[in-house]
Design a protein around this motif. Structure first.
Motif, short mmCIF file in Angstrom:
data_model
loop_
_atom_site.label_atom_id
_atom_site.label_comp_id
_atom_site.label_asym_id
_atom_site.label_seq_id
_atom_site.Cartn_x
_atom_site.Cartn_y
_atom_site.Cartn_z
N VAL A 297 0.84 -1.20 0.00
CA VAL A 297 0.00 0.00 0.00
C VAL A 297 0.87 1.25 0.00
O VAL A 297 0.58 2.24 -0.69
CB VAL A 297 -0.94 -0.02 1.22
CG1 VAL A 297 -1.75 1.27 1.28
CG2 VAL A 297 -1.88 -1.21 1.16
N GLY A 298 1.98 1.21 0.77
CA GLY A 298 2.91 2.34 0.74
C GLY A 298 3.50 2.57 -0.63
O GLY A 298 3.72 3.73 -1.04
N ASN A 299 3.74 1.48 -1.37
CA ASN A 299 4.27 1.63 -2.73
C ASN A 299 3.28 2.35 -3.63
O ASN A 299 3.67 3.11 -4.52
CB ASN A 299 4.59 0.26 -3.32
CG ASN A 299 5.85 -0.34 -2.73
OD1 ASN A 299 6.70 0.37 -2.19
ND2 ASN A 299 5.97 -1.65 -2.82
N LEU A 300 1.98 2.12 -3.42
CA LEU A 300 0.97 2.83 -4.22
C LEU A 300 1.05 4.33 -4.00
O LEU A 300 0.97 5.11 -4.96
CB LEU A 300 -0.43 2.31 -3.87
CG LEU A 300 -0.75 0.87 -4.25
CD1 LEU A 300 -2.17 0.53 -3.83
CD2 LEU A 300 -0.58 0.65 -5.75
N LEU A 301 1.22 4.73 -2.74
CA LEU A 301 1.35 6.16 -2.45
C LEU A 301 2.61 6.73 -3.11
O LEU A 301 2.59 7.85 -3.64
CB LEU A 301 1.41 6.38 -0.94
CG LEU A 301 0.13 6.06 -0.17
CD1 LEU A 301 0.36 6.21 1.32
CD2 LEU A 301 -1.01 6.95 -0.62
N ILE A 302 3.70 5.98 -3.08
CA ILE A 302 4.94 6.46 -3.69
C ILE A 302 4.77 6.62 -5.20
O ILE A 302 5.22 7.60 -5.80
CB ILE A 302 6.09 5.48 -3.37
CG1 ILE A 302 6.38 5.50 -1.87
CG2 ILE A 302 7.35 5.85 -4.15
CD1 ILE A 302 7.36 4.43 -1.43
N VAL A 303 4.10 5.65 -5.82
CA VAL A 303 3.91 5.70 -7.28
C VAL A 303 3.04 6.90 -7.66
O VAL A 303 3.34 7.62 -8.63
CB VAL A 303 3.29 4.39 -7.77
CG1 VAL A 303 2.82 4.52 -9.22
CG2 VAL A 303 4.29 3.25 -7.65
N VAL A 304 1.96 7.14 -6.91
CA VAL A 304 1.09 8.28 -7.22
C VAL A 304 1.85 9.59 -7.10
O VAL A 304 1.77 10.47 -7.98
CB VAL A 304 -0.14 8.27 -6.29
CG1 VAL A 304 -0.95 9.55 -6.48
CG2 VAL A 304 -1.01 7.06 -6.57
N ALA A 305 2.61 9.76 -6.01
CA ALA A 305 3.39 10.98 -5.83
C ALA A 305 4.44 11.12 -6.93
O ALA A 305 4.68 12.23 -7.44
CB ALA A 305 4.05 10.99 -4.45
N LEU A 306 5.07 10.01 -7.33
CA LEU A 306 6.08 10.06 -8.38
C LEU A 306 5.47 10.43 -9.73
O LEU A 306 6.06 11.22 -10.49
CB LEU A 306 6.78 8.71 -8.48
CG LEU A 306 7.93 8.58 -9.49
CD1 LEU A 306 9.06 9.54 -9.13
CD2 LEU A 306 8.45 7.15 -9.54
#
Length: 322
Positions: A297-306
């Motif tokens: 789930v944290g990776n999803l947040l990172i991808v969206v911000a990126l």
């Protein structure tokens, strides 16, 4: 003795293509400047590797393995590939958490930017005590988030909150701000808007100060009204500052955890759960922690911000080339 005999012997001219006088000194100076540049970059590089690159790698590694408490300590978790990511997509909590994250982020950004811009235009007049009032507006931004969140939780308390007390004076019934599934998400959104407005105010006010007053004077001489000057002069010139303000606000709002956790803990019944709180609950909030899905789930947040960061860089380059 002739004049030719008395003249001192001439030095031979340097061969074509040979080193110019002082070339070695210039090379040494350039080399020393390069070493100085690397010396300044080294601390920044170590900081980025230690506090950004390694945590990102560690989070990615967690999301690709089946970690338990024992394997987390021993470090022998089996590799499962994308199974953790597929698990969170199949989780019934994924859809509501995604919707709450979108609503929380979009509504917060819209109101923070609108209110911040309105206040920036208000303070651009530089009236008496404007500096003092701007400093007071920074208080929500300077307070620790645990203090701000606890204050809002007390204000919105169903039984003894000052907000319900004010509604009672107006003859309106009490609202279960934090304990009702219909109001919990809006309650944490209101608190987040209040905390984020000062940041937008400061950045947008600085952008307004950078606009040459002569531009507004020329537009006024051409017969433009105040609204027309704002729409056709101020907003276009403020566009670069607005873009970076919205981008930073987006990154901050996506990872908001403490405000929601302190006020509602993502409840009731998950009605205020976002990706940030869901990730924490998966990894640390259950009796049997799910480190892999929480990291996914944290990776999803990172991808969206990126994605939004790269989009901003592309638009900025296109603007510079135009």
């Amino acid at each position: 003795m002739s004049r030719l005999a008395q003249a001192p012997p001439r030095r031979p001219a340097p061969a074509a293509g040979g080193p110019a006088p002082g070339g070695g000194g210039r090379r040494k100076a350039a080399r020393s400047e390069q070493w100085a540049a690397w010396g300044f970059l080294l601390p920044v590089g170590v900081y980025l590797l230690g506090f950004y690159a390694y945590p990102l790698y560690r989070n990615l590694e967690l999301s690709l393995r089946d970690y338990t408490v024992r394997s987390f300590v021993r470090g022998d978790a089996p590799f499962v590939g994308m199974a953790n990511h597929l698990e969170i997509f199949d989780d019934p909590a994924f859809g509501p958490a995604l919707g709450h994250t979108v609503v929380f982020t979009v509504v917060s950004l819209a109101f923070q930017f609108t209110i911040g811009l309105a206040l920036a235009l208000f303070f651009a007049g530089n009236f008496r005590l404007s500096a003092t009032l701007r400093a007071l507006f920074l208080v929500p931004w300077l307070l620790p988030l645990i203090v701000s969140s606890s204050t809002w939780a007390w204000m919105l308390n169903s039984d003894s909150g000052v907000v319900n007390a004010a509604l009672g004076v107006l003859g309106l019934g009490p609202v279960n701000w934090l304990t009702s599934p219909d109001w919990s998400l809006w309650s944490v959104t209101i608190a987040n808007i209040w905390i984020g407005v000062p940041f937008n105010l400061v950045v947008l006010y600085s952008g307004l100060q950078a606009i040459d007053p002569a531009v507004h004077e020329a537009a006024a001489l051409d017969g433009a009204t105040g609204l027309q000057r704002f729409w056709h002069v101020t907003l276009p010139l403020l566009r670069p500052v607005s873009a970076i303000t919205l981008l930073l606000g987006l990154v901050y709002t996506l990872k908001v955890f403490d405000i929601i956790w302190i006020m509602t803990r993502g409840g009731p019944s998950g009605s205020s759960t976002t990706f940030a709180t869901w990730s924490y609950r998966l990894g640390f909030g259950n009796l049997v922690p799910s480190f892999g899905p929480g990291a996914a789930v944290g990776n999803l947040l990172i991808v969206v911000a990126l994605v939004f960061g790269l989009l901003y860089i592309r638009l900025q380059r296109r603007r510079d080339l135009a």
